[in-house]
Structure formats: structure tokens, C-alpha cells
Design an enzyme around this catalytic site. Structure first.
Site, PDB file in Angstrom:
ATOM      1  N   SER A   1       6.844   8.255   5.537  1.00 24.06           N
ATOM      2  CA  SER A   1       6.037   7.226   6.183  1.00 24.06           C
ATOM      3  C   SER A   1       6.881   6.130   6.825  1.00 24.06           C
ATOM      4  O   SER A   1       6.328   5.246   7.485  1.00 24.06           O
ATOM      5  CB  SER A   1       5.072   6.597   5.175  1.00 24.06           C
ATOM      6  OG  SER A   1       5.788   5.890   4.180  1.00 24.06           O
TER       7      SER A   1
ATOM      8  N   LYS B   1      -0.430  -1.143   1.926  1.00 20.87           N
ATOM      9  CA  LYS B   1       0.693  -1.562   2.762  1.00 20.87           C
ATOM     10  C   LYS B   1       0.312  -2.764   3.629  1.00 20.87           C
ATOM     11  O   LYS B   1       1.104  -3.693   3.799  1.00 20.87           O
ATOM     12  CB  LYS B   1       1.148  -0.386   3.636  1.00 20.87           C
ATOM     13  CG  LYS B   1       1.759   0.771   2.850  1.00 20.87           C
ATOM     14  CD  LYS B   1       2.080   1.946   3.750  1.00 20.87           C
ATOM     15  CE  LYS B   1       2.675   3.108   2.977  1.00 20.87           C
ATOM     16  NZ  LYS B   1       2.955   4.289   3.830  1.00 20.87           N
TER      17      LYS B   1
END
Length: 676
Positions: free
Chosen positions: A549, A592
Site C-alpha cells: 500500500s 489511515k
């Protein structure tokens, strides 16, 4: 030897028939608790609300089912399998994340098993060979009667022996005192007679059988949880006897101890984390499953119990094995083959589609947790709605609810504890919100600590422009985000150019570095074969970096360093990157974004395919701007500073990709989220 064994009677088609009181009417399927309750009021016109149209003031208005199988939420496929396996006495292996209902389904299976005649198991002294005790099975409840009968008989024998002993001692003492007139000789003779009688009485005590398995109090099939059990607890054992001679030894049959495989006879043996069992224990467990009986012997080779081995003890149990995905890797292949060949393998879902019916079931789940605990105030309507919102958020997918019910149940208990401490009549939404802050995971607490420490030491840069530095986003554990800066530097190579990445990168992260290399070769005007590109994950920590990611972050940092164009430090980003430059979806995007907001970032770049998965808390919505992107050129357009240089680079990338972006080919929406 074995008496009165109760075996199921198969029908003509080979299936085990249920007793008449458990059979369903022909043409109907058994009720597995799919409805909340028959008498609950549901407003069909408002099924789109958070409670699915359920008309309640609090969880006190919700009726909780009695059967465990009806209390399981969301695992309809697994419940159907458990019902079939219980009816046919098949083994089951359940694989899935912790807290999804595996142990609850295993317990439910013991309630669903056909009501066979339960058995007691007795172990007797073997007069021919004391080290091979005999085994006998009798109907449940008879074992205690037999043992008591033997004890009563032994008491009567001992009373007769004692009466006879005292008569003989009296005669001897009388003879010694009155006729021989030697007191010392009489006392010695009486002592010898007393010891002789006491020694002989031990033989009669050895005739009393040992009740190995007692099912007198069981109204349903037994359930034994052997998770993490050592060999003796699982397979049975024979206690060590320090007095092995001289008439002081304990009879072998009195030292025999039943294992979980014997106690679960005619019931369910549940083993979670099956791969953690010793390989020899797995082999013996496989033998017990195959043979339906297993002898008990001492598990320690240095113990006197190792010389003892009973006749085979019945082990006619249904095996329910469970574990996470890695359980299949370390599980004995032959044991797995036994379970699969004579039963079912079930994967437990992590999430389920968010429907009005499921929301009503979640409300019932909260009522179940309150009732099980017994010390919590019931939850009012707004508190239930907040918990359902949290279930949506923890799912990490648009239109889904989490099925990791143990963690959600923990939140219910913390909120209830807060309400109880305040002597509140009901647990409210405010209690739930406070519980969410108080019940943060260790990873969340660590992530917040990292953010605060970096602020103290000016490690977090949330403003200005810096070449080759990008604020990446990562996930710690499953539910906490953290800002992880990535830095890149380009230097002349002393040999063939290479990409060097540091920060304890694991396999997936290393592959992401290779993908970034392919993009650089395609999009850069620089001859990178004569340059070394260094990539550093700043403060990656002992856990290292896993997943892909951060590949968008890496590519942005390297392109910034190659082109000498600064990056806006108020921007954070996450996303996977294909070799063609498409931005692919990743996992944990909600956590996040919240981490970027906590760190003081103004904007965050996420994959466009993840836009539907964003469910950030209300307090962060006004703090940060979310920018969805589909291609690396869009990332650079947002993240890079310096208009002339940035515009030239972005235009060049668009010219290289041609009409691909406009036509939507290679859309990242077809990808699957990465674990990080």
C-alpha cells in the site's frame, strides 16, 4: 470389555435418524434463528433506518433465543453445516478470523446432537495383569451406583474383618495374660495380627472400580474444549505412584485419568488453534477418530504410569477443529484428511452484507451480550444505533457489517461498565462513544504515541515543500493507522544502477519496490541505469513493512528526487500501484485517513476504488480533505509543488499513457484491497 454400547440406528438411506421429538415436519427446514423474534414489532416502512425498522426503546424489549445456534449472528452457511453435521455425526473444521463464532458454533453442536444414551466408563482391576486394567461401559448414571455398591460391599467386608480381628486379638491377649502371663508376647502377637489384617484388606479395596467418565449429570451430549491441551489432558494419563512395592502401592486402575477424547464420547471434542497441538498428539487424535476407541497409558516415559495400559476406552466423538488461515499449513495432513473425508470444512466470513434483517440481528446480539454478562444496564435505542455504525465502520467495506463479534462484544461490555459505574438506568450513546476511546487496541495506543512523539521531536512534517519526502500511511494491527514518511535519494552509481530500499521490507513490500522500478523506467527521462535510487521507510520499527500500500508513496518520492520537484508536506497518501501506473485499492483506508488527520495533514490521497469504504469519525471530517485518484499522474498533480516543473511532468505522463485514462481502461476498481 464393553456393555450396553448405545449406537445410532441408521435409516434405509444410511442417515442417522433423530428422535421423534427432534424431527422436523416433512418438507420444512429446521429453524436456525434467522428471525429476531416472532413477536418483535418491525415497521416495514422504516427498514432503512439503523435498526432495520425494529421498534424498540431499549434492548430490554428484545427476546433472546435459548439455543446457542440461534444466537450466532451472520454465519448462516456455517450454521447450516453445523446442523447437518450434528444430524449425521460428521466432523467439522472451521477456519476464519478470531471472534467470528467458531467456539460458539461448536458448543451449539453439542446441543444439536441426537439424544443418544450417554455412557459412563468404569475401569476395573485386572487380577491376571495389574498393569492392564479392564474397561466397562454402562448407561449414564449407573456408574455411580456400581461404585457405591462396590464401596458398600467393601465396607461390610472390612467391618467383618475388623470384628474378627478384634476377637482374635482379644483371645491372644487373654491367653498371654491369663495363661502364659507374658504381657510382651501378647502385645507382639496382637500387633502381628493387626498388620496382617490391614495388609489383606488392601486387596478388597482394589476391587472397587474407578469411575473414569461420569455422565450422570449431563442432559445433552458432552462438550469438551481441548484447546491447547497437553498430551495427558487430551489423550488420558496414568498418575505416577511413588510407592510401587511393599503393599503400599496404589492399584493401577485407581491411577488412570480420562482425557478429553474419552470425556467427549457421544459428544463434541472442540480443538481451537488445531495447528498448535504437538504432532504426536495429532497422530494419536487421528487414531482415536478412526478407531472410535483409544487406550490410556502414562504419557511420561519415566513415570511408573508408563507401564500401565488400559483396555481400549470408547472415543466415539464428533471432532470440531478450528483455527486461523495458518492452521491448515501446520496441521497434520492425515488428520485434516480424516476430518475432510468424514465431514465438512467451513470458512467463517469476516463481514456480511448490511441489510435491515442483519441490523435487527445486531440489535439482538447486543441484548444477548447484556443478558450473558448479567451486570450491565440495557442499551437504549441511540446506543444500539451507534454500535451498528461501529460495526459498519469496522467492516472496512461499503455496505457491509463486521462479523468479528468478540471485539464488538468487548465494546458492549466496556460501555455497559461505564454506565453501571454511573448507576445509569440505560447505557446511552455517550457511554458508547466514551467506551470507543477507552477500549482502544494496543496498536491504536501505540500509533497515537508515535504521532505525539514525532510532534515532540518535529519528526512529522505537515507543512512546506521538500524534495524526495512523502508522508505515507500504514496500518498497525487491524484497526489503527500511522503516518510513515518515505524518503528517496538519487546518487551516481559505481556499477549497474539499482533500487535500494531499507526499513525491514517484507516480501510484498519488496515486490512493490520492483513495480515502482518498472514505472520509473517507463515514465522518467533520466537514464536510471547509471543511478542508484535509495528509498528509506523512516521509523518503520521492529515490525517492518508488509503489503504494497506504500507503492504510490514510493513512486512519488522517487519521481520527486529524480526530477528535483518538491512534494507538498501537507499531503499524505496511500495506495497500491500497478506496473502501468494505475492506483489500486488497499485495506484500512479509514484508519489511515484518521491517522493523517491526527498528524495535522490537510489533504489525503486515496485510491478512487476505496472512496466507498471511507467511514471516518465525525470529528475528523472537517479536519482533512479526501482526494480519490485513479492514476499516478493524478497523484503527482496533487502532491507535487512548483507549478512549471510539475505541470510539465504531469503533461508528459499523460502523453505517455495516451487515452487510457480517459477511456477508463485498466480501472483500479477491479483490484482487490491489500492487507495494508
Amino acid at each position: 470389555m464393553s456393555d450396553n454400547n448405545a449406537d445410532e440406528v441408521p435409516s434405509e438411506d444410511g442417515e442417522v435418524e433423530l428422535p421423534a421429538d427432534q424431527q422436523q415436519p416433512e418438507g420444512t427446514e429446521p429453524d436456525l434463528g434467522r428471525d429476531v423474534s416472532a413477536d418483535m414489532v418491525v415497521d416495514e416502512d422504516s427498514t432503512d433506518d439503523l435498526l432495520g425498522g425494529l421498534q424498540i426503546d431499549s434492548t430490554a424489549d428484545i427476546e433472546v433465543p435459548d439455543r446457542l445456534v440461534d444466537q450466532v449472528i451472520g454465519q448462516d452457511h456455517a450454521r447450516d453445516i453445523i446442523l447437518k453435521a450434528a444430524k449425521q455425526r460428521r466432523h467439522v473444521m472451521m477456519i476464519g478470523s478470531p471472534g467470528t463464532g467458531k467456539s460458539m458454533l461448536a458448543k451449539a453442536m453439542s446441543q444439536l446432537l441426537p439424544r443418544e444414551e450417554l455412557q459412563d466408563v468404569l475401569v476395573y482391576h485386572n487380577p491376571d495383569d495389574g498393569n492392564e486394567p479392564k474397561i466397562r461401559t454402562v448407561p449414564a448414571g449407573k456408574g455411580e451406583q456400581i461404585v457405591e455398591a462396590h464401596k458398600e460391599e467393601a465396607r461390610k467386608r472390612n467391618q467383618m474383618r475388623s470384628f474378627l480381628m478384634w476377637i482374635i486379638i482379644a483371645i491372644v491377649l487373654g491367653y498371654a495374660l491369663l495363661i502364659e502371663q507374658t504381657v510382651l508376647l501378647g502385645i507382639l502377637a496382637a500387633g502381628v495380627i493387626y498388620l496382617a489384617f490391614r495388609y489383606s484388606s488392601r486387596g478388597s479395596d482394589a476391587m472397587i472400580p474407578n469411575l473414569l467418565v461420569n455422565n450422570a449429570d449431563h442432559q445433552t451430549a458432552p462438550f469438551e474444549d481441548a484447546t491447547g491441551a497437553h498430551a495427558g489432558a487430551l489423550l488420558g494419563d496414568v498418575r505416577h505412584d511413588p510407592f510401587q512395592s511393599g503393599g503400599m502401592e496404589t492399584p493401577s486402575h485407581d491411577r488412570v485419568e480420562a482425557g478429553a477424547i474419552h470425556k467427549s464420547n457421544k459428544g463434541v471434542l472442540f480443538v481451537d488453534e488445531i495447528n498448535t497441538l504437538d504432532i504426536r498428539s495429532q497422530q494419536k487424535l487421528m487414531t482415536a477418530i478412526q478407531e472410535g476407541e483409544f487406550s490410556i497409558t502414562g504419557q511420561s516415559e519415566r513415570s511408573s504410569g508408563a507401564m500401565v495400559q488400559t483396555e481400549p476406552v470408547p472415543t466415539d466423538f464428533v471432532m470440531v477443529a478450528a483455527g486461523n488461515m495458518d492452521a491448515m499449513e501446520n496441521m497434520h495432513p492425515a488428520l485434516r484428511s480424516r476430518i475432510k473425508g468424514y465431514g465438512y470444512e467451513v470458512y467463517m466470513d469476516d463481514t456480511i452484507e448490511d441489510t435491515p434483517e442483519m441490523r435487527r440481528k445486531y440489535a439482538r446480539f447486543i441484548a444477548q451480550e447484556v443478558e450473558k454478562d448479567g451486570r450491565l444496564p440495557h442499551f437504549d435505542r441511540e446506543a444500539v444505533e451507534e454500535l451498528i455504525l461501529e460495526a459498519q465502520r469496522r467492516a472496512g467495506r461499503k455496505g457491509h457489517l463486521t462479523l468479528e463479534m468478540r471485539n464488538l462484544g468487548g465494546l458492549v461490555r466496556v460501555a455497559g461498565d461505564i454506565a453501571r459505574a454511573e448507576d445509569a438506568e440505560f447505557t446511552t450513546r455517550d457511554h458508547v462513544l466514551r467506551a470507543k476511546r477507552r477500549s482502544r487496541s494496543i496498536e491504536q495506543q501505540l500509533a497515537d504515541e508515535y504521532i505525539e512523539r514525532r510532534k515532540d521531536y518535529d519528526m512529522t512534517v505537515a507543512e512546506g515543500d521538500v524534495v524526495g519526502r512523502v508522508n505515507g500511511l500504514a496500518v498497525m494491527g487491524q484497526d489503527s493507522g500511522v503516518v510513515m514518511p518515505v524518503m528517496a535519494e538519487v546518487a551516481p552509481s559505481q556499477g549497474p544502477g539499482e533500487v535500494i530500499a531499507t526499513g525491514k521490507l517484507k516480501e510484498m513490500a519488496q515486490e512493490a519496490v520492483m513495480n515502482v522500478s518498472a514505472i520509473l523506467k517507463k515514465f522518467s527521462d533520466e537514464d536510471i541505469t547509471k543511478k542508484d535510487i535509495h528509498i528509506q521507510y523512516v521509523q518503520a520499527g521492529q515490525q517492518g513493512v508488509d503489503g504494497d500500500s506504500a507503492s504510490v508513496t514510493m513512486a512519488t518520492a522517487v519521481i520527486s528526487a529524480l526530477e528535483n520537484i518538491p512534494v507538498d508536506q501537507s499531503v499524505a497518501m496511500t495506495g497500491s500501484l500497478s506496473v502501468r501506473g494505475d492506483v489500486l485499492p488497499v485495506g484500512g483506508v479509514t484508519y489511515k485517513i484518521e491517522a493523517a488527520a491526527k498528524a495535522g495533514m490537510d489533504r489525503v490521497i486515496i485510491p478512487a476504488a476505496n472512496q466507498q469504504d471511507v467511514m471516518i469519525e465525525d470529528e475528523y471530517k472537517d479536519q482533512i480533505e479526501i482526494i480519490p485518484v485513479s492514476h499516478i499522474s493524478e497523484v503527482l498533480d496533487v502532491a507535487l509543488a512548483g507549478e512549471p516543473e510539475k505541470d510539465s511532468l504531469v503533461d508528459r505522463l499523460k502523453n505517455i499513457t495516451g487515452q487510457a485514462l480517459e477511456s477508463g481502461s485498466g480501472s483500479p476498481g477491479r483490484g482487490s484491497p491489500s492487507p495494508q
